[in-house]
Design an enzyme around this catalytic site. Sequence first.
Site, short mmCIF file in Angstrom:
data_model
loop_
_atom_site.label_atom_id
_atom_site.label_comp_id
_atom_site.label_asym_id
_atom_site.label_seq_id
_atom_site.Cartn_x
_atom_site.Cartn_y
_atom_site.Cartn_z
N ALA A 137 0.86 -1.19 0.00
CA ALA A 137 0.00 0.00 0.00
C ALA A 137 0.89 1.23 0.00
O ALA A 137 1.93 1.25 0.68
CB ALA A 137 -0.91 0.01 1.22
N ALA A 139 0.69 5.56 0.20
CA ALA A 139 -0.11 6.76 0.41
C ALA A 139 0.76 7.99 0.21
O ALA A 139 1.90 7.89 -0.25
CB ALA A 139 -0.72 6.74 1.81
N SER A 140 0.23 9.16 0.55
CA SER A 140 0.94 10.40 0.25
C SER A 140 2.17 10.60 1.11
O SER A 140 3.12 11.25 0.69
CB SER A 140 -0.01 11.59 0.44
N ALA A 142 3.62 7.88 3.31
CA ALA A 142 4.40 6.67 3.59
C ALA A 142 3.85 5.51 2.78
O ALA A 142 2.78 5.61 2.15
CB ALA A 142 4.36 6.35 5.07
N GLN A 143 4.57 4.42 2.77
CA GLN A 143 4.08 3.18 2.19
C GLN A 143 4.31 2.04 3.17
O GLN A 143 5.10 2.16 4.11
CB GLN A 143 4.74 2.89 0.84
N LYS A 164 5.90 0.36 8.14
CA LYS A 164 5.53 1.62 7.49
C LYS A 164 6.79 2.47 7.32
O LYS A 164 7.54 2.68 8.27
CB LYS A 164 4.49 2.36 8.34
N ASP A 299 -9.00 9.74 11.65
CA ASP A 299 -8.99 9.39 10.22
C ASP A 299 -9.62 8.00 10.05
O ASP A 299 -9.06 7.13 9.38
CB ASP A 299 -7.56 9.41 9.69
#
Length: 535
Positions: A137, A139-140, A142-143, A164, A299
């Site tokens: 996965a 994201a903006s 981290a991955q 992460k 979130d």
Amino acid sequence: MLRAARSLVRLTRAARVLGKHDALFPLELRAEMPAILLALMPLAKIRFPWEAEPEMRSGDAGERLATALAALGPAYIKLGQFLATRPDIIGTDLASDLSSLQDKLPPFPMAEARAIIEESIGKPVEDLFSSLSEPIAAASIAQVHKARTKAVREGEEERDVAVKVLRPGIEQRFAGDLESFFWAAERIERNYAPARRLRPIEIVETLADSVKLEMDLRLEAAAMSEMAENTAKDSGFRVPQIDWERTSRRAMTMEWIDGIPASDRAALVAAGHDMARLGRQVIQSFLLHAMRDGFFHADMHQGNLFIDTDGRLTAVDFGIMGRIDPNERRFMAEILYGLVTRNYVRVAEVHFEAGYVPHSKSVHAFAQALRSVAEPIFGRPAREVSMGKLLAQLFQVTEQFDMRTRPELILLQKTMVVVEGVARHFDPDHNIWESAEPVLKSWMMDKMGPEARIEEAAAGAMQLGRVMSHLPEVLDRAERTARLLAESVDEEGVRIHPSSADAIARAQEARFSRRQPLIWLAIGAVGALLLANLF
């Protein structure tokens, strides 16, 4: 001057990207735009020779804006998600479109991820993990990789974990974009009076504070650890455990979660999960964390929730957290409970007590405005009632009553809208009021009932007792200070006369004598309060 130049360059680039996506001056919104913006439209359409022919864009204004913000990168994705929480600023329809903005970007190379892990933790990847997967996965900010720990001590078992890793250079990129946001917010607040009530600078500060926390994964790990302690006895909610030995500022390791993503409703139904119960659970968990603990996951969308084999909600990605102090919790609980029970006058009174509405306004006029918003939703089928739309309508009342933005409550408001969406995703017929009422009622009984008032009175008495216990020491210190002054000489060689020092000491004692009746009167009042609550 340099700050302004840097900000102008960045914002100009952003404006051109928005223009290419027909999201800078969308046709749908031009009737509402100030004349100065409409005058700048031709500049946005200029195409330089080295630029490709712009593509035709489909979708409405919100969809095109979401696409453009994703193209601009991490800071603008976060800005879009943040604006989605403020329908009072950008309108209900546009906020709804931006709420679907997905925080997804292409992953960065595996070699860079390994280098970041090794540099941040200080050990070779092979010493930490027996396996490390490609990104699963991205994201903006981290991955995430799946890994298996390597046993380094006798008797230690290998475990599946999620790792992460922050994106390379993400801190510098965010710092530059946030500088531009601040510069723009300052210009708006200085030159556009109607926007001052919305406090754009404080909104950007709130965004910046949340981003700073996301840039240090040790802080996210600490948030997970704190919430795990808070929710340890909650039967329907759990938090992954942190592997502190393999966690640092730019890399974080946590327990691997075997569960069904909350976004996969079909799989949840196929697995036999009670969807109505899950809808109640997500609302009640959020309210319990916010009201009981004053600390909540800010979130909680479907992408950050899994359902384990026991049917428990399992949250991940604790980069954005919210905190509300005890007073704000009481105000919010009373406001929500008042709406649930349709006690609009009490809801209005709480707004005035909290300072949300200026005292120059009428309590009853505000209650009438609240009634006009809330009454139409009661008695309608649950699937037709939206908490998000209700909050948006409430925001529309704010300008009429000169209510100022409360930055500390933005995350709470945003999360309320998000969790309602998750609950409706689980159960389209979910009734948020029915789910919320038992949690709010229980909290108010615990914190505002007779027993709670007795505890508050007792705490006041104890505090007064502590003050009384220090009075002899205070008097003794005052007497010693007066005598020292009598023996001292100031910078100009002027000595304080002993008789003056004695007069100071006598004045201190006389002052205490005059206050004694008041102190005992206060103690008596506290005792009377305790008796009144008991009987």
